[in-house]
Design an enzyme around this catalytic site. Structure first.
Site, mmCIF file in Angstrom:
data_model
loop_
_atom_site.group_PDB
_atom_site.id
_atom_site.type_symbol
_atom_site.label_atom_id
_atom_site.label_comp_id
_atom_site.label_asym_id
_atom_site.label_seq_id
_atom_site.Cartn_x
_atom_site.Cartn_y
_atom_site.Cartn_z
ATOM 1 N N HIS A 119 49.518 -6.087 59.319
ATOM 2 C CA HIS A 119 49.859 -6.943 58.170
ATOM 3 C C HIS A 119 51.274 -6.660 57.662
ATOM 4 O O HIS A 119 51.612 -7.017 56.538
ATOM 5 C CB HIS A 119 48.829 -6.779 57.036
ATOM 6 C CG HIS A 119 47.486 -7.367 57.374
ATOM 7 N ND1 HIS A 119 46.352 -7.165 56.613
ATOM 8 C CD2 HIS A 119 47.096 -8.172 58.413
ATOM 9 C CE1 HIS A 119 45.327 -7.819 57.166
ATOM 10 N NE2 HIS A 119 45.753 -8.417 58.256
ATOM 11 N N GLY A 186 37.325 2.378 55.841
ATOM 12 C CA GLY A 186 37.742 1.789 54.560
ATOM 13 C C GLY A 186 38.187 0.349 54.617
ATOM 14 O O GLY A 186 39.129 -0.030 53.930
#
Ligand code: OAD
Length: 243
Positions: A119, A186
């Site tokens: 990202h 996570g």
């Protein structure tokens, strides 16, 4: 739980190629807000408004107003024991790469060498007009900040509606298809194509080990419902004690 840590340690030691996919949860213990946990950033702000490229192009101040609630200054944050444990697993020759959705740069700061930032990263901010790049901490202030040429600045991160950096995505897919174990840490697995990588790995024979306080991969082979900052150092410890 002790037995599970031991089994995972054995699995990782035996696997020749191990990779990790991380999400915002691994940086929560460094004081960075997650997106979808209770009280997360997208609980307060609608990502379709505040993190969309279409809105950014019309009104960049929307994105820049919430930026401070997420990460004010790139250099303000330090890696936690989970980032450090992944770096240690790489040094031990166990982990081949970290594929991360995070833009905070903490894996590199912790010492991980092979980090695939699918990202993008907040390290660099660039001008939409003249393409000049500013590198943290030398970035102009403002909502939005402007380049010296007058153009609007955008971070080198992926907003909704934008393509992922192609090289990073190709590498992430290759690593997923060729690893024999993947640690999935996570992430709520809500955003594609990142969420599909563990399935891709599994289809190619990898074992999936999830570490998450609210598990998101029902198909994981092992699941540790624990904070990453506790679980990952424990895995490193188990591997060390196996000699
Ligand atoms: P989310 O906020 O969606 O999910 C964070 C996950 O971490 C949740 O499943 C939590 O249960 C878990 N978690 C929280 N604290 C933890 C801890 N200490 N240890 C272990 N797990 C913990 O974040 P992501 O899945 O990373 O993309 O979000 C994916 C993408 O959505 C982001 O990269 C960003 C966002 O919109 C873009 O902006 C393009």
């Amino acid at each position: 739980m002790g037995e599970m840590y031991h089994e995972i340690a054995r699995l990782l030691t035996a696997a020749h190629k191990c990779s990790a996919l991380t999400g915002a949860g691994i940086s929560a213990e460094s004081g960075i807000a997650t997106f979808r946990s209770k009280g997360g950033l997208w609980d307060t702000y609608d990502p379709a408004v505040y993190a969309s490229i279409d809105v950014f192009n019309q009104d960049p101040s929307k994105y820049w107003t919430i930026r401070g609630d997420f990460i004010r200054n790139y250099n303000d944050y330090t890696p936690n024991s989970a980032h450090r444990a992944l770096a240690e697993l790489e040094r031990m020759g166990i982990l081949r790469c970290v594929i991360t959705q995070n833009i905070d740069g903490l894996h590199r700061k912790a010492g991980s060498g092979n980090v695939i930032e699918i990202h993008g990263s907040l390290r660099e901010i660039y001008c939409l007009k003249c393409h000049r790049r500013y590198i943290a901490p030398d970035v102009p202030e403002g909502t939005p900040p402007y380049c010296s040429c007058g153009g609007i600045l955008k971070p080198d991160t992926v907003l909704f509606g934008e393509q992922l950096p192609e090289d990073a995505l190709i590498k992430a897919r290759e690593e997923s298809m060729s690893c024999s174990a993947m640690l999935v840490i996570g992430t709520s697995a809500a955003v594609q194509p990142a969420a599909s990588l563990p399935y891709l790995a599994q289809q190619h024979g990898a074992k999936i080990i999830e570490i998450n306080i609210e598990p998101a991969f029902p198909g994981a082979d092992y699941c540790i419902t624990e904070k990453a900052g506790i679980a990952l150092p424990e895995i490193v410890q188990q591997i060390r004690s196996m000699g």
